[in-house]
Write a protein that holds these residues in place. Structure first.
Motif, PDB file in Angstrom:
ATOM      1  N   THR A 166     -16.971  43.349  34.888  1.00  0.00           N
ATOM      2  CA  THR A 166     -17.375  44.732  34.650  1.00  0.00           C
ATOM      3  C   THR A 166     -18.685  44.685  33.874  1.00  0.00           C
ATOM      4  OG1 THR A 166     -16.261  44.879  32.520  1.00  0.00           O
ATOM      5  CG2 THR A 166     -14.953  45.443  34.472  1.00  0.00           C
ATOM      6  N   PRO A 167     -19.384  45.795  33.765  1.00  0.00           N
ATOM      7  CA  PRO A 167     -20.587  45.793  32.935  1.00  0.00           C
ATOM      8  C   PRO A 167     -20.315  45.311  31.511  1.00  0.00           C
ATOM      9  CG  PRO A 167     -20.566  47.745  34.314  1.00  0.00           C
ATOM     10  CD  PRO A 167     -19.246  47.061  34.527  1.00  0.00           C
ATOM     11  N   GLN A 168     -19.202  45.727  30.931  1.00  0.00           N
ATOM     12  CA  GLN A 168     -18.895  45.329  29.551  1.00  0.00           C
ATOM     13  C   GLN A 168     -18.621  43.836  29.453  1.00  0.00           C
ATOM     14  OE1 GLN A 168     -15.534  47.314  27.801  1.00  0.00           O
ATOM     15  NE2 GLN A 168     -15.809  46.339  25.803  1.00  0.00           N
ATOM     16  N   SER A 169     -17.791  43.291  30.341  1.00  0.00           N
ATOM     17  CA  SER A 169     -17.473  41.858  30.260  1.00  0.00           C
ATOM     18  C   SER A 169     -18.706  41.006  30.544  1.00  0.00           C
ATOM     19  CB  SER A 169     -16.348  41.506  31.229  1.00  0.00           C
ATOM     20  OG  SER A 169     -16.770  41.632  32.585  1.00  0.00           O
ATOM     21  N   ALA A 170     -19.589  41.475  31.445  1.00  0.00           N
ATOM     22  CA  ALA A 170     -20.811  40.721  31.744  1.00  0.00           C
ATOM     23  C   ALA A 170     -21.759  40.711  30.544  1.00  0.00           C
ATOM     24  CB  ALA A 170     -21.496  41.317  32.974  1.00  0.00           C
ATOM     25  N   ARG A 171     -21.805  41.811  29.811  1.00  0.00           N
ATOM     26  CA  ARG A 171     -22.656  41.838  28.610  1.00  0.00           C
ATOM     27  C   ARG A 171     -22.138  40.871  27.549  1.00  0.00           C
ATOM     28  NH1 ARG A 171     -22.660  47.486  29.718  1.00  0.00           N
ATOM     29  NH2 ARG A 171     -21.079  47.834  28.104  1.00  0.00           N
ATOM     30  N   VAL A 172     -20.813  40.824  27.382  1.00  0.00           N
ATOM     31  CA  VAL A 172     -20.228  39.871  26.435  1.00  0.00           C
ATOM     32  C   VAL A 172     -20.551  38.441  26.866  1.00  0.00           C
ATOM     33  CG1 VAL A 172     -18.054  38.968  25.519  1.00  0.00           C
ATOM     34  CG2 VAL A 172     -18.383  41.439  25.730  1.00  0.00           C
ATOM     35  N   LEU A 173     -20.484  38.190  28.161  1.00  0.00           N
ATOM     36  CA  LEU A 173     -20.766  36.855  28.696  1.00  0.00           C
ATOM     37  C   LEU A 173     -22.191  36.414  28.342  1.00  0.00           C
ATOM     38  CD1 LEU A 173     -20.324  34.380  30.507  1.00  0.00           C
ATOM     39  CD2 LEU A 173     -20.831  35.836  32.482  1.00  0.00           C
TER      40      LEU A 173
END
Length: 307
Positions: A166-173
């Motif tokens: 998701t956009p959120q998980s990709a940003r954390v990555l």
């Protein structure tokens, strides 16, 4: 008064000067590695692809010096080497980051949220397609297909899979990558840098502890056709007609939902957020017009509820 062509910004099409050679110590080391690679092939020119990975591992991208080295090692012209190096997108033509973050924006991943992920990362990192963050850590790019449609939307980092993003998980990555925190793909070994990945792709052993044993595998949806080809059967997914009741004589069957242990990366997004835009739900339909069952946690009304 006359002005020169250079002052007018006019190019006379003069050819570039020959690329400089590697320093003697670098060249000696690469020649040793190149001989090992070339010895694997009955025709030396077949070693061009791994040799391009080898020189990419040296500088993080394929330079004119690297292409000159490959040409001299294989008895090819620089034009022949350049034709190959510019054809394949896996060879970078300009400096790039330690981590190549590729977001799949092909049809299925795009529908499932890949476009939103890519736009979010561009804004979050402050870079465009093919650009690298100022700290040299992350190069962002959109790619056409990661061959992992059963886990869409998918992000790859140095060719390793991060599923159900998701956009959120990709940003954390990407934040973890830039901070130097350990990052483990959904399938495969813990990440190494792009230069280290390039050397492995050149055919040299991955000597990290546990890296070889940590190989990934395809997901259940990818293997369904193979199981059918072998004569195996799997529990049927029962499709209910519009009246909400089961088909005549069709027994109720449980639908398999992936367990957390099937997605081993801490950067996998929760499964219920990998669906397409929850603000605009649309139940899928079967060929006979019936509505397919929706996951219990899907947002929005079902077809029956909207009628």
């Amino acid at each position: 008064m006359t002005t020169s062509s250079s002052e007018r910004g006019v190019s006379l099409g003069m050819p570039e000067l020959p690329a400089p050679a590697y320093p003697d110590d670098v060249r000696a080391r690469l020649e040793t590695d190149a001989r090992e690679v070339i010895a694997r092939y009955p025709d030396s020119r077949s070693a061009l692809l791994p040799l391009l990975h080898l020189v990419q591992a040296e500088e993080g991208h394929v330079t004119r010096t690297g292409m000159r080295f490959c040409a001299e090692a294989l008895g090819l012209t620089t034009a022949e080497v350049t034709a190959v190096a510019t054809f394949y997108s896996m060879y970078r033509r300009r400096p790039s980051g330690d981590y190549q973050v590729g977001v799949c924006t092909n049809t299925l991943c795009a529908v499932m949220g890949g476009d939103a992920i890519f736009e979010s990362l561009q804004e979050h990192l402050g870079v465009g397609n093919g650009e690298t963050t100022g700290d040299g850590k992350v190069t962002l790019e959109h790619i056409e297909c990661n061959a992992a449609c059963d886990f869409a939307p998918v992000v790859m980092v140095n060719w390793e899979f991060f599923d159900n993003q998701t956009p959120q998980s990709a940003r954390v990555l990407v934040d973890d990558l830039r901070a130097g925190r350990p990052v483990t793909p959904t399938r495969g070994a813990q990440l190494c840098t792009f230069k280290e990945t390039a050397r492995i792709l050149a055919g040299f052993p991955d000597e990290r502890d546990g890296a070889v044993a940590a190989g990934g595998s395809a997901g259940p949806a990818s293997l369904a056709g193979l199981r059918l080809a072998k004569g195996e059967t799997s529990p049927a997914r029962v499709v209910h007609p519009r009246d909400g009741g089961p088909h005549d004589g069709a027994p109720e069957r449980d639908v398999h939902e992936p367990s957390p242990t099937e997605h081993l990366s801490s950067h996998d997004a929760p499964q219920d957020t990998s669906a397409s835009d929850p603000s605009h739900p649309s139940p899928t339909t079967t060929r006979d017009g019936g509505a397919s069952p929706r996951p219990a946690d899907s947002a929005g009304p079902t077809a029956e509820e909207g009628e």
